[in-house]
Scaffold this motif. Structure first.
Motif, PDB file in Angstrom:
ATOM      1  N   GLU A  84      44.593  23.443  35.103  1.00  0.00           N
ATOM      2  CA  GLU A  84      44.667  21.961  35.502  1.00  0.00           C
ATOM      3  C   GLU A  84      44.516  20.824  36.428  1.00  0.00           C
ATOM      4  OE1 GLU A  84      47.207  23.195  39.649  1.00  0.00           O
ATOM      5  OE2 GLU A  84      46.077  23.250  40.499  1.00  0.00           O
ATOM      6  N   LYS A 113      53.062  18.544  36.856  1.00  0.00           N
ATOM      7  CA  LYS A 113      53.272  19.766  37.985  1.00  0.00           C
ATOM      8  C   LYS A 113      54.296  20.464  39.106  1.00  0.00           C
ATOM      9  CE  LYS A 113      49.650  21.617  41.244  1.00  0.00           C
ATOM     10  NZ  LYS A 113      48.277  21.806  42.345  1.00  0.00           N
ATOM     11  N   LEU A 114      54.876  19.261  39.526  1.00  0.00           N
ATOM     12  CA  LEU A 114      56.159  19.224  40.102  1.00  0.00           C
ATOM     13  C   LEU A 114      57.094  19.876  39.431  1.00  0.00           C
ATOM     14  CD1 LEU A 114      58.410  19.445  42.673  1.00  0.00           C
ATOM     15  CD2 LEU A 114      58.694  16.871  41.480  1.00  0.00           C
ATOM     16  N   GLU A 173      50.960  15.180  39.089  1.00  0.00           N
ATOM     17  CA  GLU A 173      51.587  15.331  40.332  1.00  0.00           C
ATOM     18  C   GLU A 173      52.929  15.748  40.282  1.00  0.00           C
ATOM     19  OE1 GLU A 173      50.655  16.898  43.466  1.00  0.00           O
ATOM     20  OE2 GLU A 173      48.608  16.887  43.088  1.00  0.00           O
ATOM     21  N   ASN A 180      46.679  10.343  39.575  1.00  0.00           N
ATOM     22  CA  ASN A 180      47.596  10.879  40.423  1.00  0.00           C
ATOM     23  C   ASN A 180      48.782  10.898  39.949  1.00  0.00           C
ATOM     24  OD1 ASN A 180      45.177  11.566  40.929  1.00  0.00           O
ATOM     25  ND2 ASN A 180      44.623  10.283  43.071  1.00  0.00           N
ATOM     26  N   ALA A 181      49.374  10.516  40.777  1.00  0.00           N
ATOM     27  CA  ALA A 181      50.973  10.294  40.681  1.00  0.00           C
ATOM     28  C   ALA A 181      51.841  10.881  38.774  1.00  0.00           C
ATOM     29  CB  ALA A 181      51.841   9.257  40.888  1.00  0.00           C
ATOM     30  N   ARG A 212      44.166  17.328  35.078  1.00  0.00           N
ATOM     31  CA  ARG A 212      44.189  15.777  35.950  1.00  0.00           C
ATOM     32  C   ARG A 212      43.579  14.805  34.581  1.00  0.00           C
ATOM     33  NH1 ARG A 212      43.017  16.190  41.851  1.00  0.00           N
ATOM     34  NH2 ARG A 212      43.615  14.133  41.596  1.00  0.00           N
ATOM     35  N   ALA A 225      59.365  12.347  43.230  1.00  0.00           N
ATOM     36  CA  ALA A 225      58.383  12.152  42.077  1.00  0.00           C
ATOM     37  C   ALA A 225      57.738  11.178  40.927  1.00  0.00           C
ATOM     38  CB  ALA A 225      58.062  13.768  41.477  1.00  0.00           C
TER      39      ALA A 225
END
Length: 224
Positions: free
Chosen positions: A159, A140-141, A137, A133-134, A163, A115
């Motif tokens: 969430e 979120k990971l 993510e 987006n990256a 974003r 990630a």
């Protein structure tokens, strides 16, 4: 409204919500934009009932609001909203990073490294949407790696608004290529099992740009 899109009739409200969500988060649908069920149904070639269900889903995520007698509108995050999201994110991300560092395993380490690499690659290309987006993510990971089910549930409640906030913070950087590498210390702390360091770094992460964004929003609101 962006150009017409067509949704497979088999996808119904979930796919409609997914497309509208991305349009909102990416900024293709501007804050405060008015949405009508009839126009969206025509644009996406689905029923008004499908559109209505999708909009209710996005309303639960805090991305749209229903305006009595006039339809729907995209949320407009003000300074108070940004302040609340900023501080909530710092608490949730801090706890998630601590727990992830305490329980990190080889499989989770590989996911985190992957990630991080995706975020660095997106930053090098410099596309704001892909970076946001990256970035989302990646964080979120870490929440998922915490292994804390209730933390994940609370994170999920906001969430999508987070974003939007992350995208706003990332847009304040003049050097996109460094956004990915700014996460390196956090990744190292989690991988090494440094729970105290991981929590501190997660809380400090983006604090400067988040505080600056909120300050600018408050100044603009006071001048309006």
């Amino acid at each position: 409204m962006p150009g017409s899109s067509t949704i497979s009739k088999q996808s119904f409200d979930v796919q409609t919500a997914n497309i509208l969500r991305e349009m909102i988060v990416s900024g293709n649908l501007e804050a405060g934009s008015r949405l009508t069920e009839a126009k969206l149904a025509e644009q996406f070639n689905v029923s008004r009932g499908t559109v209505r269900a999708a909009l209710h889903k996005l309303s639960n995520e805090g991305l749209v609001t229903q305006v009595l007698y006039t339809g729907w509108s995209v949320i407009a995050i003000d300074a108070q909203d940004a302040w609340e999201l900023h501080n909530l994110r710092r608490v949730l991300d801090g706890l998630a990073a601590r727990l992830a560092a305490e329980r990190i395993e080889p499989a989770g380490a590989k996911l985190l490294q992957a990630a991080y690499q995706r975020l660095c690659q997106a930053s090098e290309v410099g596309d704001p949407k892909d970076i946001a987006n990256a970035d989302f993510e990646f964080h979120k990971l870490i929440v998922a790696l915490s292994g804390h089910r209730r933390l994940q549930e609370h994170y999920k409640l906001t969430e999508q608004q987070i974003r939007v906030f992350i995208a706003s913070c990332d847009s304040g950087y003049s050097d996109y290529q460094n956004i990915g590498h700014r996460h390196e210390a956090l990744v190292d702390a989690i991988l090494s099992g440094d729970a105290d360091g991981a929590e501190r770094l997660a809380k400090e992460h983006n604090a400067k740009h988040g505080d600056a964004l909120i300050s600018n929003m408050r100044q603009m609101e006071s001048q309006a």
